[in-house]
Design a protein around this motif. Structure first.
Motif, PDB file in Angstrom:
ATOM      1  N   ALA A  65       0.979  -1.297   0.318  1.00 47.00           N
ATOM      2  CA  ALA A  65       0.482   0.389   0.063  1.00 47.00           C
ATOM      3  C   ALA A  65       1.112   1.759  -0.015  1.00 47.00           C
ATOM      4  N   VAL A  66       2.202   1.074   0.739  1.00 46.24           N
ATOM      5  CA  VAL A  66       3.005   2.062   1.052  1.00 46.24           C
ATOM      6  C   VAL A  66       4.349   2.830  -0.291  1.00 46.24           C
ATOM      7  N   PHE A  67       4.639   1.199  -0.600  1.00 48.98           N
ATOM      8  CA  PHE A  67       5.944   0.820  -1.116  1.00 48.98           C
ATOM      9  C   PHE A  67       5.796   0.801  -2.570  1.00 48.98           C
ATOM     10  N   ARG A  68       6.343   1.028  -3.287  1.00 49.63           N
ATOM     11  CA  ARG A  68       6.779   1.191  -4.710  1.00 49.63           C
ATOM     12  C   ARG A  68       6.860  -0.229  -5.357  1.00 49.63           C
ATOM     13  N   ASP A  69       8.298  -0.756  -4.091  1.00 48.92           N
ATOM     14  CA  ASP A  69       9.043  -1.722  -4.102  1.00 48.92           C
ATOM     15  C   ASP A  69       8.915  -2.846  -2.918  1.00 48.92           C
ATOM     16  N   PRO A  70       7.427  -3.417  -2.332  1.00 44.88           N
ATOM     17  CA  PRO A  70       7.470  -4.440  -1.175  1.00 44.88           C
ATOM     18  C   PRO A  70       8.422  -5.137  -0.244  1.00 44.88           C
ATOM     19  N   SER A  71       9.105  -5.468  -1.967  1.00 46.98           N
ATOM     20  CA  SER A  71       9.982  -6.301  -1.542  1.00 46.98           C
ATOM     21  C   SER A  71      10.898  -5.712  -0.394  1.00 46.98           C
ATOM     22  N   ARG A  72      10.983  -4.504  -0.670  1.00 49.02           N
ATOM     23  CA  ARG A  72      12.375  -3.797  -0.455  1.00 49.02           C
ATOM     24  C   ARG A  72      12.341  -3.703   1.463  1.00 49.02           C
ATOM     25  N   PHE A  73      10.753  -3.907   1.543  1.00 48.26           N
ATOM     26  CA  PHE A  73      10.599  -3.651   3.901  1.00 48.26           C
ATOM     27  C   PHE A  73      10.981  -4.711   4.041  1.00 48.26           C
ATOM     28  N   ALA A  74      12.016  -4.233   4.523  1.00 50.51           N
ATOM     29  CA  ALA A  74      13.170  -5.514   5.350  1.00 50.51           C
ATOM     30  C   ALA A  74      12.542  -5.833   6.340  1.00 50.51           C
ATOM     31  N   ASP A  75      13.168  -7.428   6.840  1.00 52.81           N
ATOM     32  CA  ASP A  75      12.767  -7.650   7.573  1.00 52.81           C
ATOM     33  C   ASP A  75      12.947  -6.750   9.620  1.00 52.81           C
ATOM     34  N   GLU A  76      14.093  -6.853   9.335  1.00 59.60           N
ATOM     35  CA  GLU A  76      14.453  -5.584  10.725  1.00 59.60           C
ATOM     36  C   GLU A  76      13.515  -4.116  10.676  1.00 59.60           C
ATOM     37  N   THR A  77      13.421  -3.601   9.479  1.00 59.96           N
ATOM     38  CA  THR A  77      12.697  -2.564   9.472  1.00 59.96           C
ATOM     39  C   THR A  77      11.278  -2.436  10.038  1.00 59.96           C
ATOM     40  N   ILE A  78      10.408  -3.924   9.410  1.00 58.66           N
ATOM     41  CA  ILE A  78       9.443  -4.078   9.970  1.00 58.66           C
ATOM     42  C   ILE A  78       8.869  -4.413  11.529  1.00 58.66           C
ATOM     43  N   GLU A  79      10.329  -5.770  12.022  1.00 62.55           N
ATOM     44  CA  GLU A  79      10.538  -5.572  13.695  1.00 62.55           C
ATOM     45  C   GLU A  79      10.605  -3.592  14.552  1.00 62.55           C
ATOM     46  N   TYR A  80      11.542  -2.908  13.622  1.00 61.76           N
ATOM     47  CA  TYR A  80      11.441  -1.503  14.233  1.00 61.76           C
ATOM     48  C   TYR A  80      10.803  -0.682  14.156  1.00 61.76           C
ATOM     49  N   TYR A  81       9.410  -1.048  12.976  1.00 63.37           N
ATOM     50  CA  TYR A  81       8.624   0.333  12.773  1.00 63.37           C
ATOM     51  C   TYR A  81       7.280  -0.758  14.059  1.00 63.37           C
ATOM     52  N   ALA A  82       7.060  -1.797  14.560  1.00 57.38           N
ATOM     53  CA  ALA A  82       5.827  -2.894  14.685  1.00 57.38           C
ATOM     54  C   ALA A  82       5.857  -2.869  16.020  1.00 57.38           C
ATOM     55  N   ALA A  83       7.235  -3.365  16.283  1.00 51.12           N
ATOM     56  CA  ALA A  83       7.525  -3.676  17.697  1.00 51.12           C
ATOM     57  C   ALA A  83       7.409  -2.732  18.869  1.00 51.12           C
ATOM     58  N   PRO A  84       8.327  -1.483  19.177  1.00 50.31           N
ATOM     59  CA  PRO A  84       7.303  -0.783  20.253  1.00 50.31           C
ATOM     60  C   PRO A  84       5.599  -0.556  20.192  1.00 50.31           C
ATOM     61  N   LEU A  85       4.992  -0.789  18.792  1.00 49.60           N
ATOM     62  CA  LEU A  85       3.827  -0.394  19.601  1.00 49.60           C
ATOM     63  C   LEU A  85       2.532  -1.274  20.033  1.00 49.60           C
ATOM     64  N   VAL A  86       3.489  -2.783  20.150  1.00 48.19           N
ATOM     65  CA  VAL A  86       2.762  -3.743  20.474  1.00 48.19           C
ATOM     66  C   VAL A  86       3.064  -3.729  21.469  1.00 48.19           C
ATOM     67  N   SER A  87       4.605  -3.657  22.201  1.00 48.64           N
ATOM     68  CA  SER A  87       4.816  -4.095  23.350  1.00 48.64           C
ATOM     69  C   SER A  87       4.594  -3.973  24.536  1.00 48.64           C
ATOM     70  N   SER A  88       3.291  -3.453  25.135  1.00 46.79           N
ATOM     71  CA  SER A  88       2.701  -3.692  26.232  1.00 46.79           C
ATOM     72  C   SER A  88       1.114  -3.140  26.282  1.00 46.79           C
ATOM     73  N   PRO A  89       0.165  -3.691  26.842  1.00 51.67           N
ATOM     74  CA  PRO A  89      -1.131  -2.873  27.065  1.00 51.67           C
ATOM     75  C   PRO A  89      -1.024  -1.466  26.661  1.00 51.67           C
ATOM     76  N   LEU A  90      -0.112  -1.132  27.504  1.00 52.37           N
ATOM     77  CA  LEU A  90       0.090   0.953  27.857  1.00 52.37           C
ATOM     78  C   LEU A  90       0.142   1.103  26.465  1.00 52.37           C
ATOM     79  N   ARG A  91       1.603   0.618  25.351  1.00 59.46           N
ATOM     80  CA  ARG A  91       1.382   0.935  24.133  1.00 59.46           C
ATOM     81  C   ARG A  91       0.818   0.732  22.981  1.00 59.46           C
TER      82      ARG A  91
END
Length: 326
Positions: free
Chosen positions: A212-238
């Motif tokens: 949806a947001v990248f012209r070439d989603p294959s370049r959306f690296a695993d470590e980038t996904i982790e860096y973006y998503a992990a803090p958002l779901v890291s605790s009930p408060l987050r």
């Protein structure tokens, strides 16, 4: 069904400068301990460079690079300052580049009852600039960060030297219809669950959000996904704050702002991905008409919402062009 709607919508040179810090996580303004340097990825380098500013709003995470006049990089949702690593690498020879994480996103640590609305985010940024002794900035902004940037131009024009906007909210299109499913998921307290799936299924993250947001989603690296998503779901408060951030996108935070933007004296450059179906080329043309000091639009063929991550050289080129005028 709501989750499927969201998934449909969401459809390392920088490391070299901080490789010595990769052995430890710099936190709360303290320097790295004296460990031997080790090779590290872009995400590890960015994490190692992270600092926290203690403000009345909470502990605001930010990464800083370079010296001199300051540039402030404002990310979109559900990203964080890591979005700007490529642009910062290219621009830190020309500016003191500062990339904070908005409240409710990224790695900032926010009290439970803190407002996450756009006007509160703008006030937080002013406090951050004060804490860093930065009187004025060149702003580079994307997505919901662009809405906050427009509020800064209106309410704190003396703090803004220039403004470079990529695909972002405008008064007639905030929040855009394609974001409504994410807001509804947040209202149902299910958005964090949907995002957490990206951590266990990276292919899903690329096929939905990435497509949806990248012209070439294959370049959306695993470590980038982790860096973006992990803090958002890291605790009930987050998780709750992640939901609250999206709920604060309504009502329109830019309602009534057009008349004040029409009197702005800030030089503005607009760089727009013309393949984006969230913020269309008409949004770019609206901004160009509205800002009296607009330096025009550059359309990036086929690029989508978060193209600055894919094409940081375009951001660097246009920023330098604008800064020579500013």
């Amino acid at each position: 069904m709501r989750r499927r709607q969201f998934l449909h919508w969401t459809g390392a040179a920088f490391a070299a400068s901080v490789v010595g810090a990769c052995a430890s996580h710099v936190d709360a303004g303290h320097g790295a301990v004296g460990l031997a340097p080790s090779p590290c990825s872009a995400a590890e380098a960015f994490r190692a460079a992270r600092r926290f500013a203690d403000l009345s709003f909470g502990q605001i995470a930010y990464v800083e690079r370079g010296v001199g006049d300051a540039a402030l990089f404002l990310h979109g949702a559900p990203l964080n300052g890591f979005q700007w690593r490529g642009a910062m690498e290219r621009l830190s020879a020309h500016r003191r580049c500062v990339a904070p994480d908005f409240m409710g996103l990224g790695y900032s640590r926010i009290p439970e009852r803190q407002s996450l609305a756009a006007d509160a985010q703008a006030a937080m940024l002013v406090a951050l600039l004060d804490a860093l002794a930065i009187p004025q900035v060149d702003i580079v902004a994307s997505d919901s960060g662009g809405a906050v940037a427009q509020l800064l131009v209106v309410h704190h024009p003396e703090r803004v030297r220039t403004l470079l906007l990529t695909n972002c909210d405008t008064e007639p299109n905030s929040p855009p219809p394609k974001v409504k499913p994410a807001i509804e998921l947040a209202r149902a307290e299910a958005l964090a669950d949907a995002t957490a799936q990206w951590l266990t299924d990276k292919a899903l993250a690329r096929a939905t959000f990435g497509a949806a947001v990248f012209r070439d989603p294959s370049r959306f690296a695993d470590e980038t996904i982790e860096y973006y998503a992990a803090p958002l779901v890291s605790s009930p408060l987050r998780r709750a704050q992640y939901h609250a951030f999206h709920l604060a996108l309504e009502p329109n935070p830019l309602a009534g702002i057009e008349a004040r933007l029409q009197h702005s004296k800030v030089p503005v450059r607009i760089v727009w991905g013309d393949g984006d179906d969230i913020f269309s080329p008409e949004d770019a043309r609206y901004l160009d008409r509205t800002f009296p000091q607009s330096q025009g639009i550059r359309f990036v063929p086929g690029a989508k919402l978060f193209f600055p991550e894919e094409f940081p050289e375009v951001i660097a080129e246009e920023a330098l062009r604008l800064w020579r005028l500013g």
